[in-house]
Design an enzyme around this catalytic site. Structure first.
Site, PDB file in Angstrom:
ATOM      1  N   ASP A  69     -35.278   9.870 -51.743  1.00  0.00           N
ATOM      2  CA  ASP A  69     -35.578   8.970 -52.857  1.00  0.00           C
ATOM      3  C   ASP A  69     -36.982   8.372 -52.719  1.00  0.00           C
ATOM      4  OD1 ASP A  69     -33.052   9.323 -54.075  1.00  0.00           O
ATOM      5  OD2 ASP A  69     -32.171   7.873 -52.694  1.00  0.00           O
TER       6      ASP A  69
ATOM      7  N   ASN B 297     -32.717   3.374 -55.362  1.00  0.00           N
ATOM      8  CA  ASN B 297     -33.662   3.535 -54.264  1.00  0.00           C
ATOM      9  C   ASN B 297     -35.042   3.957 -54.766  1.00  0.00           C
ATOM     10  OD1 ASN B 297     -31.756   2.854 -52.340  1.00  0.00           O
ATOM     11  ND2 ASN B 297     -31.208   4.972 -51.870  1.00  0.00           N
TER      12      ASN B 297
ATOM     13  N   GLY C 230     -41.439  20.293 -44.120  1.00  0.00           N
ATOM     14  CA  GLY C 230     -42.325  19.895 -45.210  1.00  0.00           C
ATOM     15  C   GLY C 230     -41.691  20.077 -46.567  1.00  0.00           C
TER      16      GLY C 230
ATOM     17  N   ASP D 279     -25.483  -0.805 -49.859  1.00  0.00           N
ATOM     18  CA  ASP D 279     -25.731  -0.200 -48.556  1.00  0.00           C
ATOM     19  C   ASP D 279     -25.744  -1.280 -47.488  1.00  0.00           C
ATOM     20  OD1 ASP D 279     -25.920   2.494 -49.267  1.00  0.00           O
ATOM     21  OD2 ASP D 279     -28.019   2.300 -49.848  1.00  0.00           O
TER      22      ASP D 279
END
Length: 310
Positions: free
Chosen positions: A255, A43, A228, A14
């Site tokens: 993640d 991650n 949420g 990344d």
């Protein structure tokens, strides 16, 4: 100390930049450059380790970029269990435009995996020694639709609980086979799974509980961004609101959510308490710029602000 194994079938390097304004043709001067090891399971491992746990990363990588990925994992002090492949590991790029506050993400497709390569990865996974094996990310090219179902069997053979965060055919194949301990689809991923757009809480809850009733997974957590998250089990449904934060980047929010939740479960906390840690970590990740992920100190600070379920 808490310990897990993670599985990333299509890892990435990344890369993140900041520019003042995106413009065509012109050479743009970037700032805030970052290079991080990425892909769902990696991650998860990064955040899990930040919270004080140990994580072994199972992944498939190859080519010059695979060598670079290995070096980045070493920098993050992650234990590697790499299955070599002939193809080259992908690179994904995130660009933050300061003038608009918008984030642009370019995600590469990644290499095609040969049967002997993904078979060797599954064999290694079946020898894992962990209470939880967390698989996160979409299927790489060349993997069969039931790959995550096979990974779940390998985890059970190793005596581990299998946790999955995926989408599309990979998610559907695993849930059709059953035996998943915890699955964490986003609302869009759950909608894709059932074949209709889900909006109302009651409809979302019914879709999630349907997975439990059919034996696809024991626990289903649906992440709903600023709405949420919802937890469905055989005992019912728990709904928790999101925390209000100023967004900086959405990279790795799901993640981070899953890592904090599994860390809480591995530490002996109950499922609802673990969900509160997940909410806190998702908010912490959204407030963190670039390709960085949730930080442990932010998670522990924010979890006190998560509303208890009614």
């Amino acid at each position: 100390m808490n310990s897990i194994d993670t599985l990333t079938v299509n890892p990435t390097i990344d890369i993140a930049y900041e520019v003042e304004r995106l413009e065509p043709v012109r050479k743009l001067r970037a700032a805030g450059e970052r290079h991080d090891p990425g892909g769902g399971g990696i991650n998860v491992a990064r955040v899990f380790v930040r919270m004080g746990g140990n994580a072994r990363c199972h992944y498939m990588a190859g080519g010059p970029t695979g060598v670079a990925l290995d070096a980045l994992l070493d920098q993050h002090q992650l234990v590697k269990a790499c299955t070599p492949i002939a193809g080259s590991t992908r690179i994904s790029t995130t660009v933050f435009e300061r003038v608009s506050g918008r984030e642009y993400r370019v995600v590469a497709q990644g290499p095609e995996i040969e049967p002997g390569e993904w078979g060797a990865c599954l064999d290694r996974l079946g020898r894992a020694r962990a209470d939880y094996i967390v698989a996160s990310g979409s299927l790489a090219r060349g993997l069969p639709d039931d790959f995550y179902a096979r990974a779940a069997r390998a985890a059970r053979d190793a005596g581990a609980r299998f946790v999955l965060d995926s989408s599309g055919v990979g998610l559907a194949g695993a849930l059709a086979a059953g035996g998943v301990y915890l699955v964490k689809p986003s609302l869009d991923e759950l909608s894709g799974l059932v074949g209709e757009e889900l909006r109302e809480d009651a409809v979302i809850a019914e879709a999630a509980q349907g997975i439990v009733r059919r034996g696809g997974a024991e626990h289903v957590v649906v992440t709903m961004a600023d709405r949420g998250a919802m937890l469905a089990t055989a005992d019912g449904v728990v709904r928790l609101p999101a925390l209000p934060v100023t967004p900086a980047s959405t990279v790795g929010a799901g993640d981070s959510f899953l890592a904090a939740m599994v860390h809480a479960l591995a530490g002996g906390r109950g499922m609802t308490k673990a969900l509160r840690f997940g909410i806190a970590a998702g908010a912490a990740a959204v407030a963190t710029p670039g390709t960085d992920l949730a930080r442990a100190e932010d998670i522990r600070r924010l979890v006190a602000e998560v509303s208890a379920p009614a």
